[in-house]
Design a protein around this motif. Structure first.
Motif, mmCIF file in Angstrom:
data_model
loop_
_atom_site.group_PDB
_atom_site.id
_atom_site.type_symbol
_atom_site.label_atom_id
_atom_site.label_comp_id
_atom_site.label_asym_id
_atom_site.label_seq_id
_atom_site.Cartn_x
_atom_site.Cartn_y
_atom_site.Cartn_z
ATOM 1 N N TYR A 63 -5.925 12.608 -3.755
ATOM 2 C CA TYR A 63 -5.713 11.164 -3.735
ATOM 3 C C TYR A 63 -5.841 10.678 -2.306
ATOM 4 C CZ TYR A 63 -3.693 12.205 -8.264
ATOM 5 O OH TYR A 63 -3.509 12.654 -9.547
ATOM 6 N N PRO A 71 -6.307 3.245 -5.383
ATOM 7 C CA PRO A 71 -6.550 3.521 -6.804
ATOM 8 C C PRO A 71 -7.652 4.558 -6.965
ATOM 9 C CG PRO A 71 -6.534 1.156 -6.356
ATOM 10 C CD PRO A 71 -6.518 1.851 -5.032
ATOM 11 N N PRO A 72 -7.557 5.444 -7.909
ATOM 12 C CA PRO A 72 -6.393 5.604 -8.785
ATOM 13 C C PRO A 72 -5.354 6.496 -8.117
ATOM 14 C CG PRO A 72 -8.100 7.130 -9.464
ATOM 15 C CD PRO A 72 -8.636 6.363 -8.273
ATOM 16 N N GLY A 73 -4.149 6.000 -8.002
ATOM 17 C CA GLY A 73 -3.049 6.797 -7.462
ATOM 18 C C GLY A 73 -2.537 7.753 -8.518
ATOM 19 N N SER A 81 1.202 1.557 -10.258
ATOM 20 C CA SER A 81 -0.245 1.578 -10.490
ATOM 21 C C SER A 81 -1.024 0.826 -9.413
ATOM 22 C CB SER A 81 -0.578 1.040 -11.883
ATOM 23 O OG SER A 81 -0.132 -0.285 -12.038
ATOM 24 N N ASN A 82 -0.366 -0.014 -8.630
ATOM 25 C CA ASN A 82 -1.035 -0.684 -7.511
ATOM 26 C C ASN A 82 -0.973 0.155 -6.235
ATOM 27 O OD1 ASN A 82 1.643 -0.990 -6.805
ATOM 28 N ND2 ASN A 82 1.565 -3.213 -6.606
ATOM 29 N N GLY A 83 -0.405 1.372 -6.317
ATOM 30 C CA GLY A 83 -0.356 2.282 -5.178
ATOM 31 C C GLY A 83 0.921 2.246 -4.373
ATOM 32 N N ARG A 119 4.253 6.608 -15.084
ATOM 33 C CA ARG A 119 4.513 5.484 -14.187
ATOM 34 C C ARG A 119 5.993 5.121 -14.231
ATOM 35 N NH1 ARG A 119 0.684 5.688 -10.886
ATOM 36 N NH2 ARG A 119 -1.378 5.319 -11.683
#
Length: 148
Positions: A63, A71-73, A81-83, A119
Motif C-alpha cells: 500500500y 486508495p485502495p488502502g 476507506s478515504n485513507g 472497515r
C-alpha cells in the motif's frame, strides 16, 4: 509528511527541514523492514510503500502511505476507506521524539495485529463527513480500541 490532497498550510521552518533531511538520510542508509521511500523533490511529502508483514492478513500486500493511505488502502478496523488512519501517535500522542521510521513501524504493527480485514463500523458516516477535503487532523478521534 502531508496529505497529497491538501496544500501545505505553511512553509516548514529551517529546523524542520533539517530534521526531515536528516531522517531521510538515515532512512536511505537503514530503511525499516517492509517500507520503501519513493523519491521525490518535496521533503514535506514522503510517499512510502508499506508491505504487509509475513504471517499476517496483509502479507505481501503493498500500500502507499502519506500519513493517509492512498486508495485502495488496506481493509482494517482503524483505516477508513478515504485513507484516514485512526492511530493516536498521529494525533494526540505524537511527540517530537518520534521519527518517520518509528511512525511507519507503528502503522505496520497496527496492520499486523488485526484479526480481520474490515472497515471501521462508522466508515460510511465518517467518509461522508470528510467530503470537500477535510483533513484527518480536523477530526476529534476517540481512541478506545488498542487491541488492533
Amino acid at each position: 509528511m502531508t496529505s497529497s490532497s491538501a496544500p501545505s498550510r505553511k512553509a516548514l521552518s529551517k529546523i524542520a527541514c533539517n530534521r526531515l533531511q536528516k531522517e531521510l538520510t538515515e532512512w536511505q542508509v537503514n530503511p525499516p523492514t517492509g517500507f520503501r521511500h519513493k523519491v521525490n523533490d518535496n521533503l514535506q511529502k514522503w510517499t512510502i510503500d508499506v508491505t504487509g508483514a509475513p504471517g499476517t492478513l496483509y502479507e505481501n500486500e503493498t500500500y502507499q502511505l502519506q500519513v493517509v493511505f492512498f486508495p485502495p488502502g488496506p481493509l482494517h478496523p482503524h483505516i477508513y476507506s478515504n485513507g484516514h488512519i485512526c492511530l493516536d501517535i498521529l494525533y494526540d500522542s505524537w511527540s517530537p521524539a518520534m521519527t518517520v521510521s518509528s511512525v511507519c513501524i507503528s502503522i505496520l504493527s497496527m496492520l499486523s495485529s488485526s484479526p480481520a480485514k474490515e472497515r471501521p463500523a462508522d466508515n460510511d458516516r465518517y467518509v461522508k463527513n470528510c467530503k470537500n477535503g477535510r483533513s484527518p487532523k480536523e477530526t476529534r478521534w476517540w481512541f478506545h480500541d488498542d487491541k488492533v
